[in-house]
Design a protein around this motif. Structure first.
Motif, mmCIF file in Angstrom:
data_model
loop_
_atom_site.group_PDB
_atom_site.id
_atom_site.type_symbol
_atom_site.label_atom_id
_atom_site.label_comp_id
_atom_site.label_asym_id
_atom_site.label_seq_id
_atom_site.Cartn_x
_atom_site.Cartn_y
_atom_site.Cartn_z
ATOM 1 N N VAL A 59 0.841 -1.204 0.000
ATOM 2 C CA VAL A 59 0.000 0.000 0.000
ATOM 3 C C VAL A 59 0.876 1.254 0.000
ATOM 4 O O VAL A 59 0.594 2.218 -0.713
ATOM 5 C CB VAL A 59 -0.997 -0.004 1.178
ATOM 6 N N CYS A 60 1.968 1.226 0.766
ATOM 7 C CA CYS A 60 2.884 2.381 0.809
ATOM 8 C C CYS A 60 3.529 2.601 -0.553
ATOM 9 O O CYS A 60 3.671 3.739 -1.010
ATOM 10 C CB CYS A 60 3.955 2.164 1.871
ATOM 11 N N ASP A 61 3.915 1.523 -1.202
ATOM 12 C CA ASP A 61 4.474 1.570 -2.552
ATOM 13 C C ASP A 61 3.468 2.229 -3.504
ATOM 14 O O ASP A 61 3.803 3.163 -4.230
ATOM 15 C CB ASP A 61 4.808 0.142 -2.999
ATOM 16 N N GLN A 62 2.230 1.762 -3.471
ATOM 17 C CA GLN A 62 1.202 2.301 -4.360
ATOM 18 C C GLN A 62 0.904 3.763 -4.045
ATOM 19 O O GLN A 62 0.717 4.574 -4.960
ATOM 20 C CB GLN A 62 -0.079 1.465 -4.243
ATOM 21 N N GLN A 63 0.865 4.114 -2.757
ATOM 22 C CA GLN A 63 0.585 5.497 -2.361
ATOM 23 C C GLN A 63 1.678 6.430 -2.868
ATOM 24 O O GLN A 63 1.393 7.493 -3.428
ATOM 25 C CB GLN A 63 0.475 5.577 -0.835
ATOM 26 N N THR A 64 2.920 6.032 -2.708
ATOM 27 C CA THR A 64 4.030 6.881 -3.137
ATOM 28 C C THR A 64 4.061 7.005 -4.654
ATOM 29 O O THR A 64 4.272 8.092 -5.196
ATOM 30 C CB THR A 64 5.360 6.332 -2.579
ATOM 31 N N ARG A 65 3.821 5.912 -5.354
ATOM 32 C CA ARG A 65 3.761 5.961 -6.824
ATOM 33 C C ARG A 65 2.614 6.846 -7.290
ATOM 34 O O ARG A 65 2.760 7.600 -8.253
ATOM 35 C CB ARG A 65 3.609 4.560 -7.404
ATOM 36 N N ARG A 66 1.464 6.769 -6.630
ATOM 37 C CA ARG A 66 0.298 7.572 -7.024
ATOM 38 C C ARG A 66 0.605 9.061 -6.899
ATOM 39 O O ARG A 66 0.338 9.846 -7.820
ATOM 40 C CB ARG A 66 -0.913 7.199 -6.171
#
Length: 166
Positions: A59-66
């Motif tokens: 989720v952190c990966d996706q949040q930062t990419r977003r």
């Protein structure tokens, strides 16, 4: 204080919870090259601060990419991602993920950011997931403490708040 859970279990948040309308507290975190970064360093700009427990989780990966993707459409907004990951790990992750528009900063040294914004999870020594938007005058205009650490924040609301603050 914000009520936050991690995998359904209540956790204790340390520090001072902040609210919309308050002055954003200053903090000192570390850039990937170990230089100090504070709120003062981006004074006069709109700041979107994305807080994650660790960039090495899904989720952190996706949040930062977003937020990295949104950065191109948010001209004039400084975007920081704060975690307690070591600066070296953040730098490695950014290189592997192709994240170049968001500045990752580490709060591992003394939890300055986490304490100032009420995000230190006492039981885990991680930061709870949150998003803050700070206007050019250092006022908090958007505050989201995500109730369940393993879930996503409200990206659209944060982005709209950043646009409105320009």
């Amino acid at each position: 204080m914000a009520q936050v859970t991690f995998k359904g279990n209540s956790v204790t948040l340390l520090g001072n919870e902040v609210k919309v309308g308050e002055k954003a507290p200053n903090f000192t975190v570390l850039a990937n090259d170990l230089t100090p970064v504070s709120l003062e360093d981006s004074k006069g700009t709109v700041r979107l601060i994305s807080v994650v427990p660790s960039v090495d989780t899904p989720v952190c990966d996706q949040q930062t990419r977003r937020f990295n993707e949104e950065a191109a459409r948010l001209q004039g907004v400084t975007i920081l991602t704060v975690s307690v990951d070591l600066p070296f790990a953040q730098k490695r992750w950014c290189g592997a993920a192709g994240v170049e528009k968001v500045q990752t900063v580490s709060d591992h040294r003394d939890l300055s950011f986490g304490q100032a914004y009420g995000l230190v999870i006492e039981e885990l020594r991680l930061l709870a997931r949150a998003v803050f938007v700070i206007d050019k005058n250092d006022n908090l205009v958007y505050v989201e403490y995500v109730p369940e650490v393993t879930e996503h924040p409200n990206y659209e609301a944060a982005i709209e708040a950043a646009k409105a603050a320009l």
